[in-house]
Design a protein around this motif. Structure first.
Motif, short mmCIF file in Angstrom:
data_model
loop_
_atom_site.label_atom_id
_atom_site.label_comp_id
_atom_site.label_asym_id
_atom_site.label_seq_id
_atom_site.Cartn_x
_atom_site.Cartn_y
_atom_site.Cartn_z
N ALA A 177 54.69 0.05 7.51
CA ALA A 177 55.62 -0.34 8.59
C ALA A 177 56.26 -1.69 8.31
O ALA A 177 57.48 -1.86 8.45
N ASN B 48 59.14 -2.05 5.63
CA ASN B 48 60.34 -1.25 5.87
C ASN B 48 61.60 -2.03 5.48
O ASN B 48 61.90 -3.07 6.07
N VAL C 16 59.78 -6.23 13.53
CA VAL C 16 59.18 -4.95 13.16
C VAL C 16 58.60 -4.34 14.43
O VAL C 16 57.76 -4.94 15.10
N ASN D 217 53.74 4.68 14.51
CA ASN D 217 54.35 3.82 13.49
C ASN D 217 53.97 4.27 12.09
O ASN D 217 53.01 5.02 11.90
N ALA D 218 54.71 3.80 11.10
CA ALA D 218 54.55 4.27 9.73
C ALA D 218 53.17 3.95 9.15
O ALA D 218 52.64 4.71 8.34
#
Length: 210
Positions: free
Chosen positions: A150, A153, A162, A171-172
């Motif tokens: 995340a 990115n 973020v 979230n990633a």
């Protein structure tokens, strides 16, 4: 209430950090550990306390967390080992300080935490995050932002925000950790703690490649 939860998370970070030898805890290390705890919270089905984080070049910074930390210092729960301002060629002037728990106060708070299931579960989660991160050392922890799914990115530039608790679902970072869990399901059923440790090992591998 959210401020109290953030303060309890800080106490949990300091408590675990002392157990694994990350002591006293530097500002960079502290904010990065807090970031990992928030980004990975969905893995343990826990709420994210700080959904937006200021993106610096290599490590995250939470203004609200720093404010909460200052309050804990003022209350005597956390003590300052060292304090200075340093010029960082990437991020400008930054706070450089080391912190540790005042056990005479903190232990009583931790004892009370252990009497409440949700608070104890959150404390245990943070402990696992710190345990996992300790395996890559302080230098590794402070480079987490370079490798984290995340935080790294490329759409969000340095100085931007973020969002790890937005409207687009998990979230990633948590999504990647949960993906590892899904991919290994046929061979083994990873616990939430093992999933956290596996994700941190993944970060370490990405750092080495970088």
């Amino acid at each position: 209430m959210q401020q109290i939860e953030r303060q309890l998370r800080l106490i949990a970070i300091f408590d675990a950090a002392e157990e694994v030898g990350l002591y006293p805890v530097d500002v960079r290390t502290l904010h990065t550990l807090a970031y990992l705890a928030d980004a990975l919270a969905p893995v343990w089905h826990l709420p994210i306390l700080d959904g937006q984080v200021l993106k610096r070049r290599t490590y995250p910074f939470f203004p609200a967390l720093q404010h909460d930390l200052d309050l804990l210092v003022g209350l005597g729960v956390v003590q300052v080992d060292s304090f200075a301002y340093e010029e960082d060629w990437e991020d400008g002037w930054r706070l450089s300080a080391g912190y540790f728990l005042n056990r005479s106060f903190a232990d009583r708070i931790i004892d009370e935490i252990n009497q409440h299931h949700l608070a104890e579960r959150s404390h245990a989660f943070v402990r696992e995050v710190v345990y996992a991160a300790s395996a890559i050392g302080v230098e590794g922890i402070e480079q987490v932002g370079i490798a984290d799914a995340a935080y790294s990115n490329p759409v969000v530039d340095v100085g931007g925000v973020v969002d790890i608790d937005g409207e687009q679902g998990v979230n990633a970072t948590a999504k990647t950790a949960l993906r590892f869990k899904a991919l290994t399901r046929e061979q083994t059923n990873l616990s939430d703690a093992e999933t956290v440790h596996l994700y941190v090992r993944h970060l370490y591998s990405r750092m080495n490649v970088a």
